[in-house]
Write a protein that holds these residues in place. Structure first.
Motif, PDB file in Angstrom:
ATOM      1  N   ARG A  55       0.835  -1.211   0.000  1.00  0.00           N
ATOM      2  CA  ARG A  55       0.000   0.000   0.000  1.00  0.00           C
ATOM      3  C   ARG A  55       0.868   1.259   0.000  1.00  0.00           C
ATOM      4  O   ARG A  55       2.066   1.194   0.268  1.00  0.00           O
ATOM      5  CB  ARG A  55      -0.908   0.035   1.233  1.00  0.00           C
ATOM      6  N   HIS A  97       5.776  -1.123   4.544  1.00  0.00           N
ATOM      7  CA  HIS A  97       5.019  -2.362   4.740  1.00  0.00           C
ATOM      8  C   HIS A  97       4.867  -3.143   3.426  1.00  0.00           C
ATOM      9  O   HIS A  97       4.704  -4.354   3.431  1.00  0.00           O
ATOM     10  CB  HIS A  97       3.639  -2.057   5.323  1.00  0.00           C
ATOM     11  N   ASP A 138       3.832  -2.904  12.533  1.00  0.00           N
ATOM     12  CA  ASP A 138       3.089  -1.993  13.406  1.00  0.00           C
ATOM     13  C   ASP A 138       2.667  -2.797  14.631  1.00  0.00           C
ATOM     14  O   ASP A 138       1.978  -3.820  14.485  1.00  0.00           O
ATOM     15  CB  ASP A 138       1.835  -1.456  12.700  1.00  0.00           C
ATOM     16  N   ASP A 187       4.834   8.085  14.206  1.00  0.00           N
ATOM     17  CA  ASP A 187       4.040   6.906  13.846  1.00  0.00           C
ATOM     18  C   ASP A 187       4.554   5.852  14.822  1.00  0.00           C
ATOM     19  O   ASP A 187       5.363   5.013  14.477  1.00  0.00           O
ATOM     20  CB  ASP A 187       4.344   6.556  12.378  1.00  0.00           C
ATOM     21  N   HIS A 212       5.108   2.052  14.503  1.00  0.00           N
ATOM     22  CA  HIS A 212       5.860   1.622  13.327  1.00  0.00           C
ATOM     23  C   HIS A 212       7.351   1.370  13.613  1.00  0.00           C
ATOM     24  O   HIS A 212       8.047   2.240  14.123  1.00  0.00           O
ATOM     25  CB  HIS A 212       5.726   2.708  12.254  1.00  0.00           C
TER      26      HIS A 212
HETATM   27 ZN    ZN Z   1       3.822   1.094   9.967  1.00  0.00          ZN
END
Ligand code: ZN
Length: 277
Positions: free
Chosen positions: A188, A199, A206, A257, A260
């Motif tokens: 994605r 990813h 995550d 994030d 992550h």
């Molecule tokens: Zn991530």
């Protein structure tokens, strides 16, 4: 009539192609001689050296501002373009990946300090796969608490994640809530951009969203260029265990994030220098 006409066209095309290839050969020859003369003075940038050290299967050398790849091709290192913060992420060359050193002493990142968020997509595609099908060929299952997660086995990434899991499981039981419902591979783009997420390559995980923070959720309506408010609830001990095994943390980013973690031993190697000084 038609046949004669066709023959004429074919002959014309053949002559044109032949003329073109001769001209190209003549142009290339003197350039090659010139390149060899300068090759001796090449200084290898720290980023290129880290890529060679950490990914030896793929990066065989550096010469004349190019990485020398194992398949015999080369990849431009520094495009020498002046870029804004956004342009550097959208059009990152390899050199741009190392413009922000990953500093493990910084827990409150300054404006737009996002070490590791700048990625050269061509390099990642070359190592981990050009598309979802290619990436999938190298995914293996990693035992992660009560889950089995898919991660790439390229560059030792899955072994490193397994080592992280082993060490995290030795933390007190009160920490284990952070590791439930974790996710890894997903082809994605990054939210709000055309950039492929880490990813997509099977090199990112995550951990539990419930205890994590993401800059877009905490700063609704803000753009990537706006000042934002930082926050993180992931304990330092967890971040440091990931880093010990070659993973960078999204909690180190101004555009945080915090769930992550991403396998980037190249960036960690270039940052070790400042730690040792
Ligand atoms: Zn991530």
């Amino acid at each position: 009539m038609h046949t004669t006409h066709f023959l004429h066209i074919t002959l014309f095309l053949l002559l044109s192609i032949s003329a073109c290839s001769q001209a190209t050969e003549q142009q290339i020859a003197p350039l090659q001689a010139d390149t060899i003369t300068h090759r001796k003075q090449t200084v290898i940038p720290a980023g290129a050296q880290a890529l060679m050290d950490q990914y030896p299967t793929f990066i065989k050398g550096y010469s004349e501002n190019h990485l020398l790849l194992a398949d015999g091709t080369t990849l431009l290192y520094d495009d020498q373009q002046e870029k804004t913060y956004i342009e550097r992420m959208d059009q990152a060359d390899v050199e741009d990946m190392f413009t922000q050193p990953y500093d493990t002493s910084i827990w409150l990142p300054s404006r737009n300090y996002d070490p590791g968020r700048i990625r050269n997509e061509a390099l990642l595609k070359y190592m981990y796969g050009q598309n979802e099908q290619e990436v999938r060929k190298h995914l293996v299952r990693v035992k992660w608490f009560n889950q089995q997660l898919l991660f790439t086995n390229i560059n030792g990434a899955s072994d490193s994640l397994q080592a992280v899991a082993k060490e995290l499981s030795q933390l007190p039981a009160s920490y284990h809530k952070y590791f439930s419902n974790s996710s890894t591979f997903y082809w994605r783009t990054v939210r709000g951009s055309n950039r492929l997420s880490a990813h997509s390559f099977g090199i990112a995980i995550d951990i539990c969203i419930k205890f994590s923070d993401y800059w877009r959720w905490k700063n609704p309506g803000k753009n990537e260029t706006d000042p934002i408010t930082y926050m993180n609830r992931i304990p330092k001990e967890i971040i440091q265990i990931f880093e010990k095994h070659g993973f960078i943390s999204g909690a180190r980013w101004y555009h945080f994030d915090t769930m992550h973690f991403e396998f980037r031993p190249d960036l960690l190697q270039t940052s070790l220098k400042s730690d040792n000084q």
